[in-house]
Scaffold this motif. Structure first.
Motif, PDB file in Angstrom:
ATOM      1  N   ASN A  47       0.841  -1.196   0.000  1.00 35.59           N
ATOM      2  CA  ASN A  47       0.000   0.000   0.000  1.00 35.59           C
ATOM      3  C   ASN A  47       0.878   1.249   0.000  1.00 35.59           C
ATOM      4  O   ASN A  47       2.036   1.194   0.408  1.00 35.59           O
ATOM      5  CB  ASN A  47      -0.912   0.023   1.230  1.00 35.59           C
ATOM      6  N   LEU A  48       0.322   2.364  -0.451  1.00 34.09           N
ATOM      7  CA  LEU A  48       1.068   3.612  -0.476  1.00 34.09           C
ATOM      8  C   LEU A  48       0.532   4.560   0.579  1.00 34.09           C
ATOM      9  O   LEU A  48      -0.676   4.687   0.743  1.00 34.09           O
ATOM     10  CB  LEU A  48       0.946   4.291  -1.846  1.00 34.09           C
ATOM     11  N   ILE A  49       1.426   5.228   1.268  1.00 38.96           N
ATOM     12  CA  ILE A  49       1.066   6.322   2.166  1.00 38.96           C
ATOM     13  C   ILE A  49       1.385   7.582   1.374  1.00 38.96           C
ATOM     14  O   ILE A  49       2.524   7.774   0.960  1.00 38.96           O
ATOM     15  CB  ILE A  49       1.884   6.305   3.478  1.00 38.96           C
ATOM     16  N   VAL A  50       0.364   8.402   1.124  1.00 39.86           N
ATOM     17  CA  VAL A  50       0.561   9.606   0.323  1.00 39.86           C
ATOM     18  C   VAL A  50       0.094  10.837   1.073  1.00 39.86           C
ATOM     19  O   VAL A  50      -0.789  10.758   1.935  1.00 39.86           O
ATOM     20  CB  VAL A  50      -0.169   9.512  -1.041  1.00 39.86           C
ATOM     21  N   LYS A  51       0.713  11.961   0.755  1.00 37.81           N
ATOM     22  CA  LYS A  51       0.310  13.240   1.331  1.00 37.81           C
ATOM     23  C   LYS A  51      -0.477  13.980   0.257  1.00 37.81           C
ATOM     24  O   LYS A  51       0.011  14.193  -0.851  1.00 37.81           O
ATOM     25  CB  LYS A  51       1.539  14.043   1.732  1.00 37.81           C
ATOM     26  N   ILE A  52      -1.708  14.345   0.589  1.00 39.34           N
ATOM     27  CA  ILE A  52      -2.579  15.079  -0.337  1.00 39.34           C
ATOM     28  C   ILE A  52      -3.321  16.125   0.471  1.00 39.34           C
ATOM     29  O   ILE A  52      -3.906  15.807   1.501  1.00 39.34           O
ATOM     30  CB  ILE A  52      -3.537  14.133  -1.094  1.00 39.34           C
ATOM     31  N   LYS A  53      -3.255  17.364   0.057  1.00 43.21           N
ATOM     32  CA  LYS A  53      -3.937  18.476   0.745  1.00 43.21           C
ATOM     33  C   LYS A  53      -3.661  18.490   2.246  1.00 43.21           C
ATOM     34  O   LYS A  53      -4.574  18.491   3.062  1.00 43.21           O
ATOM     35  CB  LYS A  53      -5.438  18.424   0.478  1.00 43.21           C
ATOM     36  N   GLU A  54      -2.400  18.440   2.619  1.00 42.00           N
ATOM     37  CA  GLU A  54      -1.960  18.494   4.024  1.00 42.00           C
ATOM     38  C   GLU A  54      -2.457  17.328   4.877  1.00 42.00           C
ATOM     39  O   GLU A  54      -2.429  17.392   6.100  1.00 42.00           O
ATOM     40  CB  GLU A  54      -2.380  19.826   4.669  1.00 42.00           C
ATOM     41  N   SER A  55      -2.904  16.233   4.250  1.00 41.57           N
ATOM     42  CA  SER A  55      -3.322  15.035   4.980  1.00 41.57           C
ATOM     43  C   SER A  55      -2.521  13.845   4.470  1.00 41.57           C
ATOM     44  O   SER A  55      -2.085  13.834   3.325  1.00 41.57           O
ATOM     45  CB  SER A  55      -4.807  14.745   4.745  1.00 41.57           C
ATOM     46  N   ARG A  56      -2.363  12.868   5.323  1.00 46.34           N
ATOM     47  CA  ARG A  56      -1.734  11.620   4.891  1.00 46.34           C
ATOM     48  C   ARG A  56      -2.814  10.566   4.769  1.00 46.34           C
ATOM     49  O   ARG A  56      -3.620  10.387   5.674  1.00 46.34           O
ATOM     50  CB  ARG A  56      -0.672  11.179   5.887  1.00 46.34           C
ATOM     51  N   VAL A  57      -2.786   9.863   3.646  1.00 44.66           N
ATOM     52  CA  VAL A  57      -3.813   8.880   3.336  1.00 44.66           C
ATOM     53  C   VAL A  57      -3.136   7.597   2.871  1.00 44.66           C
ATOM     54  O   VAL A  57      -2.161   7.649   2.120  1.00 44.66           O
ATOM     55  CB  VAL A  57      -4.740   9.404   2.208  1.00 44.66           C
ATOM     56  N   ALA A  58      -3.651   6.452   3.313  1.00 45.94           N
ATOM     57  CA  ALA A  58      -3.158   5.152   2.833  1.00 45.94           C
ATOM     58  C   ALA A  58      -4.110   4.668   1.751  1.00 45.94           C
ATOM     59  O   ALA A  58      -5.327   4.637   1.952  1.00 45.94           O
ATOM     60  CB  ALA A  58      -3.118   4.154   3.978  1.00 45.94           C
ATOM     61  N   ILE A  59      -3.542   4.334   0.590  1.00 47.52           N
ATOM     62  CA  ILE A  59      -4.368   3.780  -0.487  1.00 47.52           C
ATOM     63  C   ILE A  59      -3.709   2.505  -1.000  1.00 47.52           C
ATOM     64  O   ILE A  59      -2.491   2.341  -0.918  1.00 47.52           O
ATOM     65  CB  ILE A  59      -4.579   4.779  -1.650  1.00 47.52           C
ATOM     66  N   SER A  60      -4.524   1.618  -1.522  1.00 53.74           N
ATOM     67  CA  SER A  60      -3.997   0.358  -2.049  1.00 53.74           C
ATOM     68  C   SER A  60      -3.237   0.602  -3.345  1.00 53.74           C
ATOM     69  O   SER A  60      -3.426   1.612  -4.019  1.00 53.74           O
ATOM     70  CB  SER A  60      -5.142  -0.620  -2.296  1.00 53.74           C
ATOM     71  N   ARG A  61      -2.397  -0.329  -3.682  1.00 53.41           N
ATOM     72  CA  ARG A  61      -1.630  -0.240  -4.922  1.00 53.41           C
ATOM     73  C   ARG A  61      -2.579  -0.190  -6.122  1.00 53.41           C
ATOM     74  O   ARG A  61      -2.340   0.512  -7.089  1.00 53.41           O
ATOM     75  CB  ARG A  61      -0.699  -1.453  -5.009  1.00 53.41           C
ATOM     76  N   GLU A  62      -3.666  -0.955  -6.033  1.00 53.16           N
ATOM     77  CA  GLU A  62      -4.671  -0.993  -7.107  1.00 53.16           C
ATOM     78  C   GLU A  62      -5.277   0.407  -7.327  1.00 53.16           C
ATOM     79  O   GLU A  62      -5.435   0.851  -8.466  1.00 53.16           O
ATOM     80  CB  GLU A  62      -5.760  -2.000  -6.747  1.00 53.16           C
ATOM     81  N   MET A  63      -5.617   1.086  -6.246  1.00 48.00           N
ATOM     82  CA  MET A  63      -6.158   2.455  -6.346  1.00 48.00           C
ATOM     83  C   MET A  63      -5.110   3.417  -6.905  1.00 48.00           C
ATOM     84  O   MET A  63      -5.408   4.261  -7.739  1.00 48.00           O
ATOM     85  CB  MET A  63      -6.614   2.962  -4.979  1.00 48.00           C
ATOM     86  N   ALA A  64      -3.869   3.271  -6.431  1.00 49.42           N
ATOM     87  CA  ALA A  64      -2.795   4.155  -6.873  1.00 49.42           C
ATOM     88  C   ALA A  64      -2.525   4.010  -8.358  1.00 49.42           C
ATOM     89  O   ALA A  64      -2.109   4.975  -9.016  1.00 49.42           O
ATOM     90  CB  ALA A  64      -1.530   3.881  -6.064  1.00 49.42           C
ATOM     91  N   MET A  65      -2.771   2.830  -8.924  1.00 49.01           N
ATOM     92  CA  MET A  65      -2.567   2.614 -10.363  1.00 49.01           C
ATOM     93  C   MET A  65      -3.545   3.445 -11.190  1.00 49.01           C
ATOM     94  O   MET A  65      -3.279   3.748 -12.347  1.00 49.01           O
ATOM     95  CB  MET A  65      -2.741   1.130 -10.708  1.00 49.01           C
ATOM     96  N   LYS A  66      -4.669   3.822 -10.605  1.00 47.84           N
ATOM     97  CA  LYS A  66      -5.690   4.579 -11.332  1.00 47.84           C
ATOM     98  C   LYS A  66      -5.420   6.094 -11.317  1.00 47.84           C
ATOM     99  O   LYS A  66      -6.081   6.850 -12.006  1.00 47.84           O
ATOM    100  CB  LYS A  66      -7.070   4.285 -10.750  1.00 47.84           C
ATOM    101  N   ILE A  67      -4.442   6.506 -10.502  1.00 49.06           N
ATOM    102  CA  ILE A  67      -4.103   7.938 -10.389  1.00 49.06           C
ATOM    103  C   ILE A  67      -2.900   8.210 -11.295  1.00 49.06           C
ATOM    104  O   ILE A  67      -1.811   7.701 -11.054  1.00 49.06           O
ATOM    105  CB  ILE A  67      -3.794   8.322  -8.935  1.00 49.06           C
ATOM    106  N   ILE A  68      -3.120   9.003 -12.338  1.00 48.66           N
ATOM    107  CA  ILE A  68      -2.059   9.299 -13.311  1.00 48.66           C
ATOM    108  C   ILE A  68      -1.448  10.659 -12.975  1.00 48.66           C
ATOM    109  O   ILE A  68      -2.155  11.651 -12.834  1.00 48.66           O
ATOM    110  CB  ILE A  68      -2.634   9.325 -14.751  1.00 48.66           C
ATOM    111  N   VAL A  69      -0.109  10.662 -12.828  1.00 45.78           N
ATOM    112  CA  VAL A  69       0.619  11.907 -12.504  1.00 45.78           C
ATOM    113  C   VAL A  69       1.527  12.295 -13.652  1.00 45.78           C
ATOM    114  O   VAL A  69       1.830  11.494 -14.512  1.00 45.78           O
ATOM    115  CB  VAL A  69       1.425  11.760 -11.196  1.00 45.78           C
TER     116      VAL A  69
END
Length: 69
Positions: A47-69
């Motif tokens: 799983n990934l721990i990410v910082k978004i809008k001053e918050s830390r959120v844990a998301i699954s690898r599957e969810m992270a694959m859907k976010i294109i940067v």
């Protein structure tokens, strides 16, 4: 590239959020919208721990694959 390929500690701009409508809505509610900045803080057990809008959120690898940067 998908968020899973981003280097730890590097801030990235979200370009697109894919997946089914329910998945996109879930991610949007967490702040994952095009134009937002996201930073991968760490990877833990697949799983990934990410910082978004001053918050830390844990998301699954599957969810992270859907976010294109």
């Amino acid at each position: 590239m998908p968020l899973t390929m981003a280097e730890t500690g590097q801030e990235k701009l979200i370009r697109r959020v894919g997946g089914k409508a329910e998945t996109r809505q879930f991610l949007e509610n967490l702040g994952f919208v095009p134009g937002a900045l996201v930073t991968v803080v760490s990877e833990l057990g697949g799983n990934l721990i990410v910082k978004i809008k001053e918050s830390r959120v844990a998301i699954s690898r599957e969810m992270a694959m859907k976010i294109i940067v």
